[in-house]
Design a protein around this motif. Structure first.
Motif, PDB file in Angstrom:
ATOM      1  N   ALA A   1      -4.148  -6.751   0.014  1.00 33.04           N
ATOM      2  CA  ALA A   1      -3.356  -5.667   0.393  1.00 33.04           C
ATOM      3  C   ALA A   1      -2.466  -6.066   1.356  1.00 33.04           C
ATOM      4  O   ALA A   1      -2.775  -6.939   2.319  1.00 33.04           O
ATOM      5  CB  ALA A   1      -4.152  -4.365   0.881  1.00 33.04           C
TER       6      ALA A   1
ATOM      7  N   VAL B   1      -3.637   2.036  -2.445  1.00 31.36           N
ATOM      8  CA  VAL B   1      -5.015   2.258  -2.401  1.00 31.36           C
ATOM      9  C   VAL B   1      -5.820   2.638  -3.767  1.00 31.36           C
ATOM     10  O   VAL B   1      -6.711   2.168  -4.589  1.00 31.36           O
ATOM     11  CB  VAL B   1      -5.707   3.178  -1.042  1.00 31.36           C
TER      12      VAL B   1
ATOM     13  N   ALA C   1      -8.650   0.706   1.862  1.00 25.17           N
ATOM     14  CA  ALA C   1      -8.022  -0.570   1.110  1.00 25.17           C
ATOM     15  C   ALA C   1      -9.231  -1.300   0.663  1.00 25.17           C
ATOM     16  O   ALA C   1      -9.502  -1.828  -0.452  1.00 25.17           O
ATOM     17  CB  ALA C   1      -6.871  -1.326   1.626  1.00 25.17           C
TER      18      ALA C   1
ATOM     19  N   LEU D   1       0.615  -1.183  -0.075  1.00 23.49           N
ATOM     20  CA  LEU D   1      -0.058   0.101   0.124  1.00 23.49           C
ATOM     21  C   LEU D   1       0.961   1.348  -0.066  1.00 23.49           C
ATOM     22  O   LEU D   1       0.397   2.230  -0.311  1.00 23.49           O
ATOM     23  CB  LEU D   1      -0.916   0.058   1.225  1.00 23.49           C
TER      24      LEU D   1
END
Length: 223
Positions: free
Chosen positions: A93, A76, A106, A68
């Motif tokens: 993620a 994201v 996310a 991320l």
């Protein structure tokens, strides 16, 4: 997923700005008989570039393992774009931080799972398999952290919206996200978002645990 698709290995794209992490993930996932790493990308933009030509090269992934925190395009934003352009691809993620807002962002963007980078290797494989099967998997520590943040006032069943209760009953009855979407006349993505929210609110890390929790609470239409 059809029977024929189940016989094929899960194709995985690893996205992380650290080469050593990508190499480690590739090495581990290559040992899984039911998985095949089809590529690596150093950030979300590079992942989108990879996907743009993946079909013609026959390397379109089923699951993207996405960090991320990356330069250029963050994870994201990458998840959100991937789910918009390639709704059939699932994204798990990963990050070093268990920050509540980042987790929720996310999942809201369409992630099918969330793991910390220090997760055990087997949990990474479990999350990828769950995503490929259309299910949601959350790191236990992450789920616990978010649950504490969400249940300051209300807990358990009382923390769920009416729609989430309806979805949870269907989960307990064995409905898939697609079945839930058809039953409630909503999109499959909306159904998944509801399921993710339910997992966080009741403090469990998998769809199966949510179903067992609901049955224990008497939330099922099956006599």
């Amino acid at each position: 997923m059809s029977g024929q698709e189940r016989l094929q290995p899960i194709r995985v794209l690893v996205v992380d700005d650290h080469a050593v992490v990508r190499q480690g993930m590739r090495a581990f996932l290559s040992l899984q008989a039911d998985m095949r790493v089809v590529g690596e990308a150093r950030d979300a933009q590079a992942a989108l570039d990879f996907l743009a030509t993946a079909t013609v090269r026959d390397v379109m992934p089923n699951v993207v393992l996405m960090d991320l925190v990356m330069p250029r395009l963050d994870g994201v934003s990458g998840i959100r774009t991937i789910k918009k352009l390639y709704p059939g691809i699932e994204v798990v993620a990963m990050t070093s931080f268990s920050e509540t807002e980042r987790v929720r962002a996310a999942l809201a963007a369409g992630a099918a799972g969330y793991l910390l980078k220090d997760a055990e290797a087997d949990e990474v494989a479990t999350a990828i398999r769950a995503a490929a099967a259309g299910e949601t998997h959350l790191d236990t520590a992450v789920a616990r952290k978010i649950t504490r943040a969400l249940t300051g006032v209300s807990e358990g069943v009382s923390s769920l919206s009416q729609r989430e209760r309806e979805v949870l009953v269907l989960v307990a009855d064995g409905y898939s996200n697609r079945d839930i979407a058809e039953a409630l006349t909503i999109s499959e993505r909306t159904a998944r978002t509801h399921v993710s929210s339910i997992l966080l609110k009741i403090g469990v890390t998998s769809r199966t645990q949510a179903a067992l929790w609901a049955i224990h609470q008497g939330m099922t239409s099956v006599p």
